[in-house]
Write an enzyme that holds these catalytic residues in place. Sequence first.
Site, short mmCIF file in Angstrom:
data_model
loop_
_atom_site.label_atom_id
_atom_site.label_comp_id
_atom_site.label_asym_id
_atom_site.label_seq_id
_atom_site.Cartn_x
_atom_site.Cartn_y
_atom_site.Cartn_z
CB SER A 261 -0.90 0.01 1.23
OG SER A 261 -0.12 0.33 2.37
CE LYS A 262 -0.08 6.68 -3.17
NZ LYS A 262 1.13 6.46 -3.96
NE ARG A 263 0.38 0.60 5.91
CZ ARG A 263 1.02 -0.54 6.12
NH1 ARG A 263 2.11 -0.56 6.84
NH2 ARG A 263 0.58 -1.66 5.61
N GLY A 265 5.45 3.16 0.00
CA GLY A 265 6.08 4.00 -1.03
C GLY A 265 5.24 4.01 -2.29
#
Length: 500
Positions: A261-263, A265
Amino acid sequence: MSSSDSTRPVRVRFAPSPTGKLHVGGARTAIYNWAFARANHGTFILRIDDTDPTRSTEENTQVILRAMRWLGLDWDEGPLVGGDFGPYKQTDRLSIYREAAERLWAEGKAYPCFCTPEKLAEDKRAAQERHDPFQGYQRTCRDLDPAEARRRVEAGEPYTLRIKVPLDRGDVLVHDAVHGDVRFDAKELDDFIIFRSDGTPTYNFATVVDDAMMGITHVIRGDDHLSNTPRQIMVYEALGAPVPTFAHISMILGPDGKKLSKRHGATSVEEYRDAGYLSDAFVNYLALLGWALDGDTTIVPRDVLASSFSLDHVSKNPATFDTKKLDWIQQRYVQAMSDEEFVFEVLMPELVEAGLEREADPAHRKSWYLLLASVLKPRTTLTHDVVEKARFLYEGDEVTFDEKSVRKNLAKEGAAEALEAAREALSAVEPWEHAAIDAALEPVPERLGTNKRKFFGALRVAECGNQVSPPLGESLELLGRATALARIERALPLAQAPEA
Ligand code: GLU
């Protein structure tokens, strides 16, 4: 459960919902569908699943199309290219879903349900309280008199349309090409909604109507949809359409073992494109996230992927996204380019985009670019890397000095003598080529009685502004004699030992 007959020509689809950008997981699904179609001489269809009007946007659709183009995943039917089974956007197919639902209703395979949300919630609570093994929709409206139901609909009463799952249907067995046989308990199958009261079809219905009408033989998608599959099979059966082969591919995890996920990167294809990855390298890397050609081949060019991809080499275990491996593959692709390819595919586009070059056609200085390519290519991972490495060549006589490099190499005792001696040696070099330049500079430190590191360190900073530039002889050749000598003049005032 029946599976598709293997005699139908292979037709697969990638069906993104334009609720966001194309992310890494979606891209891999697209790659597998594309490669499967190519390997089986089949048809690859792109369909835009935009039935969620609150979250789908035309802008996202365009972003997805652009990402597909960049990935090089050409589709045979779909937006922009058309095809015999269109339209290829679900919002343009609403009348098709309505007709299909009407047909099931007329055939007694679907029925209107007038239960309010409150009534449904109440039924569910009651089922829980009596520990009913069947907790789904209680089939309240299933046995309403059809003529009476029609009358209520025509009188304008709100209703949903539900599928009539045969009471003796039993468990549903999904023959999944990746997961093997997966059994779903009959208890989990209720008469689910195929059309909402607002007149829009549900995902499980619209998707199956499309897949059936488009002759899809293999549904290759993320395994977050495995749990939808038994319901979708009910729709195929009601429609009397052959059930395709399903292949649910594992999710992609971040390095911490959690879903990517976005977490973690960058997750969108665009971000990787903008970061300077080559599309071929990126496709190669993503293809290996859950598929293998054999035990250990890591470089699988697009054409090999397109001829060798098969579902029986797809792993059911989640794959972990590993940027180091992506970079390693990227380097292999960069190094495999010829210098000429590197000029046209990497150097020119990057230098033009950075505003260093205006000319999109390097033909007029071809040998200059080929030399630049030969020194930068071995030092390149991301295509953007070339911009900072080549910048010193575009600064004319006024190279930008890196302060630390100046302190360590130029502002040193003996540096002025080194530069003066270099100037003298360089003035006489003929022809101005790196081999002759290197040969002329080579004996100078010894003549001066200084060490090589000091001499070349001072000259490198004077010419390139820093200590990490490409090899000096080539750098000087690329700069040209006049610029090289002018930079020495400019550096001389800096080349003084600080006052003791
Ligand atoms: N639009 C769905 C998604 O993006 C596609 C599901 C499917 O392939 O059936 O998840």
